[in-house]
Design a protein around this motif. Structure first.
Motif, PDB file in Angstrom:
ATOM      1  N   MET A  66     -31.057 -25.225   4.725  1.00 59.31           N
ATOM      2  CA  MET A  66     -31.077 -24.032   5.281  1.00 59.31           C
ATOM      3  C   MET A  66     -30.820 -22.919   5.149  1.00 59.31           C
ATOM      4  N   ALA A  67     -31.627 -21.594   4.500  1.00 59.01           N
ATOM      5  CA  ALA A  67     -30.330 -19.998   4.904  1.00 59.01           C
ATOM      6  C   ALA A  67     -29.745 -19.586   6.171  1.00 59.01           C
ATOM      7  N   VAL A  68     -28.760 -19.154   5.339  1.00 59.59           N
ATOM      8  CA  VAL A  68     -28.528 -18.650   6.535  1.00 59.59           C
ATOM      9  C   VAL A  68     -28.289 -16.824   6.347  1.00 59.59           C
ATOM     10  N   VAL A  69     -29.271 -16.409   7.320  1.00 63.44           N
ATOM     11  CA  VAL A  69     -28.605 -15.096   6.754  1.00 63.44           C
ATOM     12  C   VAL A  69     -27.781 -14.565   7.649  1.00 63.44           C
ATOM     13  N   THR A  70     -26.581 -14.456   6.892  1.00 64.47           N
ATOM     14  CA  THR A  70     -24.885 -13.743   8.031  1.00 64.47           C
ATOM     15  C   THR A  70     -25.348 -12.732   8.561  1.00 64.47           C
ATOM     16  N   ARG A  71     -24.790 -13.029   9.867  1.00 59.58           N
ATOM     17  CA  ARG A  71     -24.782 -10.812  10.790  1.00 59.58           C
ATOM     18  C   ARG A  71     -24.259 -12.206  11.802  1.00 59.58           C
ATOM     19  N   THR A  72     -23.374 -10.765  12.496  1.00 59.71           N
ATOM     20  CA  THR A  72     -22.398  -9.976  13.780  1.00 59.71           C
ATOM     21  C   THR A  72     -23.035 -11.248  14.685  1.00 59.71           C
ATOM     22  N   ILE A  73     -22.580 -11.877  15.688  1.00 64.09           N
ATOM     23  CA  ILE A  73     -21.926 -12.341  16.662  1.00 64.09           C
ATOM     24  C   ILE A  73     -22.467 -10.971  17.551  1.00 64.09           C
ATOM     25  N   GLY A  74     -22.474 -11.758  19.165  1.00 66.13           N
ATOM     26  CA  GLY A  74     -22.587 -10.527  19.909  1.00 66.13           C
ATOM     27  C   GLY A  74     -21.863 -11.422  21.427  1.00 66.13           C
ATOM     28  N   PRO A  75     -21.733 -10.924  22.171  1.00 65.32           N
ATOM     29  CA  PRO A  75     -21.611  -8.800  21.809  1.00 65.32           C
ATOM     30  C   PRO A  75     -20.721  -8.471  21.944  1.00 65.32           C
ATOM     31  N   PRO A  76     -21.140  -6.556  21.659  1.00 62.33           N
ATOM     32  CA  PRO A  76     -23.047  -6.298  22.095  1.00 62.33           C
ATOM     33  C   PRO A  76     -23.217  -6.590  20.446  1.00 62.33           C
ATOM     34  N   TRP A  77     -24.603  -6.647  20.926  1.00 60.05           N
ATOM     35  CA  TRP A  77     -26.266  -6.862  20.097  1.00 60.05           C
ATOM     36  C   TRP A  77     -25.725  -6.702  18.706  1.00 60.05           C
ATOM     37  N   ASN A  78     -25.149  -6.448  17.442  1.00 56.48           N
ATOM     38  CA  ASN A  78     -25.034  -6.193  15.913  1.00 56.48           C
ATOM     39  C   ASN A  78     -26.060  -6.941  15.091  1.00 56.48           C
ATOM     40  N   ILE A  79     -27.264  -6.155  14.313  1.00 51.22           N
ATOM     41  CA  ILE A  79     -27.652  -6.875  13.228  1.00 51.22           C
ATOM     42  C   ILE A  79     -26.529  -6.928  12.328  1.00 51.22           C
ATOM     43  N   TRP A  80     -25.933  -6.400  12.098  1.00 52.53           N
ATOM     44  CA  TRP A  80     -25.369  -6.240  10.092  1.00 52.53           C
ATOM     45  C   TRP A  80     -24.529  -7.953  10.054  1.00 52.53           C
ATOM     46  N   THR A  81     -23.996  -7.472   8.595  1.00 53.84           N
ATOM     47  CA  THR A  81     -23.351  -8.551   8.514  1.00 53.84           C
ATOM     48  C   THR A  81     -21.724  -8.446   8.728  1.00 53.84           C
ATOM     49  N   ASP A  82     -20.832  -9.991   9.224  1.00 54.89           N
ATOM     50  CA  ASP A  82     -19.843 -10.256   8.623  1.00 54.89           C
ATOM     51  C   ASP A  82     -20.686 -12.184   9.058  1.00 54.89           C
ATOM     52  N   HIS A  83     -19.265 -12.920   8.766  1.00 52.37           N
ATOM     53  CA  HIS A  83     -19.350 -13.884   8.282  1.00 52.37           C
ATOM     54  C   HIS A  83     -18.619 -14.970   9.067  1.00 52.37           C
ATOM     55  N   HIS A  84     -18.768 -14.287  10.618  1.00 48.39           N
ATOM     56  CA  HIS A  84     -18.869 -15.375  11.455  1.00 48.39           C
ATOM     57  C   HIS A  84     -19.926 -16.376  12.021  1.00 48.39           C
ATOM     58  N   ASP A  85     -20.339 -16.660  11.841  1.00 42.32           N
ATOM     59  CA  ASP A  85     -21.994 -17.240  12.336  1.00 42.32           C
ATOM     60  C   ASP A  85     -22.119 -18.294  11.026  1.00 42.32           C
ATOM     61  N   ILE A  86     -21.599 -18.023   9.846  1.00 43.28           N
ATOM     62  CA  ILE A  86     -21.831 -19.440   8.768  1.00 43.28           C
ATOM     63  C   ILE A  86     -20.596 -20.140   8.613  1.00 43.28           C
TER      64      ILE A  86
END
Lengths: 391, 297
Positions: free
Chosen positions: A102-122
């Motif tokens: 699986m490829a994970v394009v690391t992106r910020t978790i909301g709220p607020p909505w935010n499409i830029w990168t950080d690593h909380h998801d992965i």
């Protein structure tokens, strides 16, 4: 063949070259262009892939899990909330010992909505039993995605793996990339291997209730052992890849100017590129600094970390996420192993770049200069955890 | 030629060592799935009673290949498995065997997605009208007025009509079935196996534990559901509805038994009011009139 590709297109090319047979995904920014490109390859007749265009990420991972259990190489991709929505199945796939990528394009978790990168998801997936690789640049995205099929399908591993690439910084930024020929990848990747295949007529049951809890406990421990085995397999496969293509990435980690260094910086993902520049300028200023790039968060490169930091005077770990209420997850891994190995070295954690806040080489220079000076002066760090939000 | 018992295969797919309760309709249903599809079947089973019925690993009381999966995932897992078998050129009929909760509540989006895409699978909803495995909590398939451990005074809302919802998806095959009519169920399964695309079969499965009746009466209760018209057997190929033979007499309302004959046999309706019985009667009539209208088109 040299092409100019975004990180997401690198993933798509890798999937095609690995002769993946089933892909399933659900749209989420910034992952979407991976699946768009694969769909285009399928529609143009360039790739022989069956696409399952599902109604959610939970179903995306479920579908590739079903396909992989039934015997074919499978792939999915997601990001942020999509990965969180999959989380139940992330566990399921690993505990069922089904290799897939699986490829994970690391992106910020909301709220607020935010499409830029950080690593909380992965980083939130690191207890699940998956291999977790993080890429610094697009070439690494392409190479590591191909390699992950071989690593995850190795009988000593038999676990799924994810390749993390930072939102936009890699996913949507083009770089010149060396794309290997199909026959090179064919000679590198063996036929699909997996611990069992679900087939009609063969009454194999995956996952009914255990009669023996100790056996169940052993299955959990075996996932851990599979990841420990992966340490060796990752190194071996990277060396094979290096021989074949001239691109050896260092296995689990890569050292940059570690030799004769007294202080070590550590990080994962695309900002490691900025760290390299910071190391060079700090060296010019006389600071004896080296960089350990962590390429695999899981399995955690215990031996490499030990070998690199033993004898050094201090370590500064950069985290692009935080385990709220504790500290950055990469730091927690590093610090606990440094302590367990009785190295007695100060380890500092800098949490930065959250929510996509840009952190550049000037920031790394500033932070590391302050860290080195404090350790030289005090022998230790007063505050082991620092939140850095800009100069 | 209608199917007869003499023509059914003798291989067993539900074996000694399974862990179903006495009188369990799911064990019956699984037997019929084995008779209908035999060695061609791969079962995908989400959380539910059949997670238990299989028996304990490393052994099992079921002789099917089975992928046990997370509650909301089964139709997607099945879609993937079916796609893989097609890629590999292997013969297999991938069947989701899911309870009413996994079908109409937590798994509903997954089911709807697979139906809309036309994934080549058979989804069987084995409907015992509540979350029996966790201890009889209400589901969207629990009928109005039924006691459960989360509706102590009886459920206030009507049963969600899954067969009609699935019909609205425009899938090539939708059918209802009952554990009291195994030949009808087996014929429907076999027909579904010949059709490409998404197939939905809703199996009515009276549960002695949750419905509060004697375990020896499962088939009798299931039959009463048909005879009172509370459950209607039909099939719809490409949207064309046909009432199935066991339910056909009850197109004529006067031939239906009063629904209280079905309700009074079950402890879960012990406290039902006359008013609610009337409401249920009205709902039964309304459902029949929809089906009759659809079947005459």
């Amino acid at each position: 063949m040299r092409l100019t590709l975004t990180g997401n297109y690198c993933v798509a090319y890798a999937v095609k070259l690995a002769r993946v047979r089933v892909v399933s995904a659900y749209p989420i920014t910034p992952q979407t262009t991976i699946v768009e490109k694969i769909s285009e390859m399928v529609d143009e007749g360039e790739a022989d892939i069956k696409m399952i265009r599902v109604e959610s990420e939970h179903s995306a991972l479920s579908a590739v899990y079903g396909a992989a259990s039934a015997g074919v190489r499978s792939f999915t991709a997601t990001s942020s909330h999509g990965l969180l929505y999959m989380h139940e199945m992330v566990w399921w796939v690993a505990q069922a010992r089904i290799p897939l990528v699986m490829a994970v394009v690391t992106r910020t978790i909301g709220p607020p909505w935010n499409i830029w990168t950080d690593h909380h998801d992965i980083m939130g997936q690191r207890d699940t039993g998956w291999l977790i690789a993080m890429a610094e640049n697009n070439q690494e995205v392409l190479d590591e995605t191909i390699k992950l099929f071989k690593i995850t399908e190795d009988p000593d591993v038999f676990l799924p793996g994810m390749i993390g690439l930072d939102a936009f910084v890699l996913s949507h930024t083009v770089e010149p990339v060396e794309v290997p020929d199909q026959d090179v990848v064919d000679s590198f990747l063996p036929e699909r291997r997996q611990p069992y295949v679900i087939r009609a007529g063969d009454p194999l049951i995956m996952g009914n209730i255990p009669s023996d809890l100790v056996r169940n406990a052993r299955m959990r421990w075996d996932v851990h052992l599979g990841l420990r085995n992966a340490e060796t397999v990752i190194e071996r496969v990277d060396q094979e890849w290096g021989k074949l293509t001239g691109r050896y990435h260092g296995g689990l980690t890569e050292c940059y100017r570690c030799e004769d260094s007294k202080y070590i910086m550590m990080g994962i993902g695309s900002w490691v590129g900025d760290m390299r520049i910071a190391v060079d300028s700090l060296r010019d200023e006389g600071y004896p600094v080296g960089l350990l790039k962590i390429r695999y968060v899981r399995p955690f490169p215990v031996r490499r970390v030990y070998e690199t930091v033993k004898g050094s005077k201090g370590v500064v770990v950069f985290d692009r996420s935080i385990s709220a209420g504790s500290a950055g997850p990469l730091f927690l891994d590093v610090a606990s192993h440094v302590q367990a190995m009785r190295l007695g070295i100060p380890v500092k954690n800098v949490v930065a770049g959250l929510a996509g806040v840009d952190v550049g080489y000037r920031d790394f220079e500033l932070i590391v200069r302050r860290f080195v000076e404090e350790v030289e002066r005090e022998g230790w760090v007063r505050e082991f955890l620092e939140f850095y939000s800009g100069r | 030629m209608p199917l007869t018992i003499r023509e059914l295969p003798r291989e067993k797919y539900v074996l000694p060592g399974h862990a179903a309760c006495p009188g369990c309709p799911e064990a019956m249903g699984l037997r019929y799935v084995g008779m209908a599809l035999g060695r061609r079947a791969i079962l995908v089973i989400p959380a539910g009673c059949t997670s238990i019925i299989q028996g304990l690993s490393p052994g099992s009381g079921l002789a099917f290949p089975i992928i046990n999966v997370a509650f909301a995932s089964s139709d997607a897992v099945a879609a993937g498995a079916s796609a893989a078998k097609e890629v590999l050129g292997e013969d297999a009929i991938v069947v989701v065997w899911a309870g009413d909760g996994a079908t109409s509540d937590i798994g509903f989006a997954t089911l709807s997605g697979a139906a809309e895409r036309g994934d080549n699978i058979i989804h069987i909803c084995v409907d015992n009208e509540a979350y029996m495995n966790t201890g009889i909590q209400r589901s969207s398939q629990t009928p109005r007025g039924a006691w459960t451990t989360t509706t102590w005074r009886g459920k206030a809302e009507p049963k969600k009509n899954m067969p009609l919802i699935m019909l609205s998806h425009g899938v090539p095959y939708v059918a209802t079935a009952s554990v009291a009519y195994p030949l009808d169920f087996i014929e429907k399964l076999r027909k579904a196996a010949t059709i490409r695309g998404f197939k939905y079969i809703h199996l009515h499965a009276p549960c002695p534990v949750g419905w509060r009746f004697d375990p020896s009466e499962t088939v009798e209760i299931a039959r009463l559901a048909i005879e009172t018209g509370m459950w209607v057997l039909f099939e719809a190929e490409r949207g064309r509805v046909a009432i199935s033979p066991p339910s056909r007499p009850y197109v004529d309302k006067s031939r239906r038994k009063p629904i209280v004959e079905y309700l009074k046999r079950q402890g879960r309706f012990r406290n039902i009011t006359e008013e609610l019985v009337k409401e249920l009667e009205r709902e039964v009539d309304e459902y029949w009139s929809i089906l009759i209208k659809l079947s005459s088109q």
